[in-house]
Design an enzyme around this catalytic site. Structure first.
Site, short mmCIF file in Angstrom:
data_model
loop_
_atom_site.label_atom_id
_atom_site.label_comp_id
_atom_site.label_asym_id
_atom_site.label_seq_id
_atom_site.Cartn_x
_atom_site.Cartn_y
_atom_site.Cartn_z
N THR A 74 0.86 -1.20 0.00
CA THR A 74 0.00 0.00 0.00
C THR A 74 0.89 1.24 0.00
OG1 THR A 74 -0.10 0.15 2.42
CG2 THR A 74 -1.73 -1.26 1.35
N LYS A 82 7.34 2.48 3.27
CA LYS A 82 8.38 3.02 4.15
C LYS A 82 7.91 3.18 5.60
CE LYS A 82 8.90 6.52 1.26
NZ LYS A 82 8.20 6.05 0.05
N LYS A 125 13.60 7.11 4.07
CA LYS A 125 14.56 6.12 3.58
C LYS A 125 15.85 6.14 4.41
CE LYS A 125 12.72 6.08 -1.12
NZ LYS A 125 12.74 6.76 -2.44
N GLY A 159 10.12 2.79 -9.89
CA GLY A 159 9.56 2.10 -11.06
C GLY A 159 8.80 0.86 -10.61
#
Lengths: 340, 340
Positions: free
Chosen positions: A100, A128, A227, A320
């Site tokens: 999700t 994340k 990140k 991507g």
């Protein structure tokens, strides 16, 4: 060797979820031949597209066709809409694939991950939220239930990065990490280096699908900060969350500065950096021979400074649907190998 | 968790063997704390330094001191000289660390590896001979004896490269590999780009220990060809040997060409390349934005082109006793993890 079958519960059928279906549709035979592993979609659930459950395996090609069909406005395209948490609680599956979209709260992804691990399912996610907000809790939950919690796709899509810290760099003693982990801002910088204005570069990035309609998560560094927190947790055993990262937006510099610096051989990059207690995200000017200085466009790269080995840099795609779906496959194969 | 003890037979006590002893002397406690693994030197054998055997464990620090002491000319510095093959045949060890220098014939390293695996020992080597000349045989021997045959240090010292193909890139379908895998030639090119002649650059490389007194193995591409054969075997499942690689020497280009091309933004690099059946090593001119174009000095880098993920590049050290000793540790930890 007889192949082992792994039943998957896929939650989220956006770009990444569809990418995974496409990958399974195209490469199931090759994966079985190369790795003696068979990955079966036992349940698929998406807020908008609906839910389909079949313990014998849902055909990914047929599912994709249904998902692409026009919505009739009365219900899900792949089946009736159902609460994904309920689907996970009931799924006859070995592994949850949680794909999700990331939300600032980490929900509902974190609840999905917890529910799956409590039922003894491995969890693979590209979101994340859970690994940046709840890394320690998730790791301990995984340990106590004897399952794995993996999230290669959350940082640099399928480029091998997080797997290095349990693999080839396991004993290397990481001292610092410096990276270009947001493809959107790097693309914008590359355009500005070519003399294009920030606004024009952003419009082009939006046309190409590199930037969201609302670009704040990328441009203000929220994406890079999440990140970086994940990298801190995995590479250095920290317990960082995105709010521990000092952020400076890309707009702290302007297009004229970017172009002039590139011409002078000291290019700007939007850099996430970790070391000596500090965790920061923002525009940094680099020397021409810095390993990140040559990274252009939507490509990502992370330099890992280690005690044992000096600097190691990984350069690869950072986004991507196909590349992120591959991250799911890489984590699935890791679960498969570890179980052998 | 109680640590597991692994007894090592170390054959070769040159730069890499000593580097491993130093690593064990400095980091044994850290390794045990982080990985619950204890690596004990049970036997050490070197053509010149002699042989020492102690199933209870040889102190690496004490061994290093003995090895560094002046040779009295009458025997080995660490013990009487003995045939390393006999030492391997008799060693009470779980793992052979084979770190003798690479020879064109692959011997005696290949015989050492075979003898160890037949006795049920895992083999870790930094020698390019066995994995470039006998990869398939060695792999099958390992399989039939239920042991591992690992050689991360044979290509890019401790930089994580070969481990990627069983780890994060396992399902990525490699189509081509392009790399700077010889640090000496890359150092020479960097010097020539700065306007220094080939001969002056070579002298400096020899002073710095980047080049051998006889530089032919590097300059004529033998070293790079062996590494490329190893990459072909590991990354693409080929059965290549160094003689299958078409070689062109670095001296096919001259310093003036190198400097002019760098100034014009199309730098020369000494490139090993694999793809579409062809395996070549030689000087290649690259576009400025090629991932290998910015790699300078003794640094190595390999770009892996994959079906699933596009291009991934790893940049890191390609040589050095400390860095290559780390490759041994990485492989030891892989054996330890796989046995868990």
């Amino acid at each position: 060797m007889a192949p082992r079958t792994w039943r998957l519960a896929l939650v989220g059928l956006g770009h990444v979820g569809k990418g995974l279906c496409r990958l399974l549709a195209e490469r199931a035979e090759q994966i079985e031949a190369d790795h003696a592993a068979r990955f079966l979609l036992a349940a698929v659930s998406d807020l908008s597209a609906g839910t389909r459950v079949d313990a014998d395996g849902i055909d990914p090609k047929e599912l994709l066709e249904a998902a692409e069909a026009a919505d009739d406005g009365h219900g899900g395209r792949i089946g009736e809409r159902a609460d994904s948490l309920t689907v996970i609680e009931a799924a006859e599956a070995d592994i949850l694939l949680e794909v999700t979209p990331t939300a600032a709260t980490g929900e509902p992804a974190a609840s999905y991950c917890r529910a799956a691990m409590r039922r003894g399912m491995h969890v693979v996610t590209t979101n994340k939220g859970p690994p940046s907000l709840h890394h320690r809790e998730m790791r301990e939950l995984a340990k106590s239930h004897g399952v794995q919690f993996l999230f290669e796709g959350a940082v640099m899509s399928g480029s091998p990065l997080l797997s290095l810290f349990r693999g080839g760099l396991a004993g290397a003693q990481v001292r610092a990490v410096t990276g270009i982990v947001n493809g959107t801002t790097n693309y914008l910088i590359t355009e500005m280096e070519a003399g294009i204005s920030f606004d024009a570069a952003l419009s082009r990035a939006q046309e190409l699908g590199y930037a969201e309609a609302n670009p704040r998560a990328d441009v203000d560094g929220h994406d890079a900060a999440a990140k970086l927190a994940i990298l801190a947790n995995v590479a250095m055993g920290r317990a960082l969350t995105p709010s521990d990262v000092a952020r400076e937006p890309l707009t702290a510099i302007d297009a004229a500065q970017v172009a002039a610096a590139a011409a002078a051989g000291r290019p700007w990059r939007y850099v996430a950096s970790l070391g000596n207690g500090a965790a920061t995200v923002g525009p940094r000017q680099l020397d021409a021979d810095h390993p990140l200085a040559g990274v252009r466009g939507a490509t990502n790269a992370v330099t890992i400074e280690t005690e044992m080995l000096g600097e190691v840099t990984v350069v690869g795609p950072g986004a991507g649907p196909r590349e992120t779906a591959f991250a799911l496959l890489a984590d699935l194969l890791e679960i498969h190998r570890s179980a052998a």
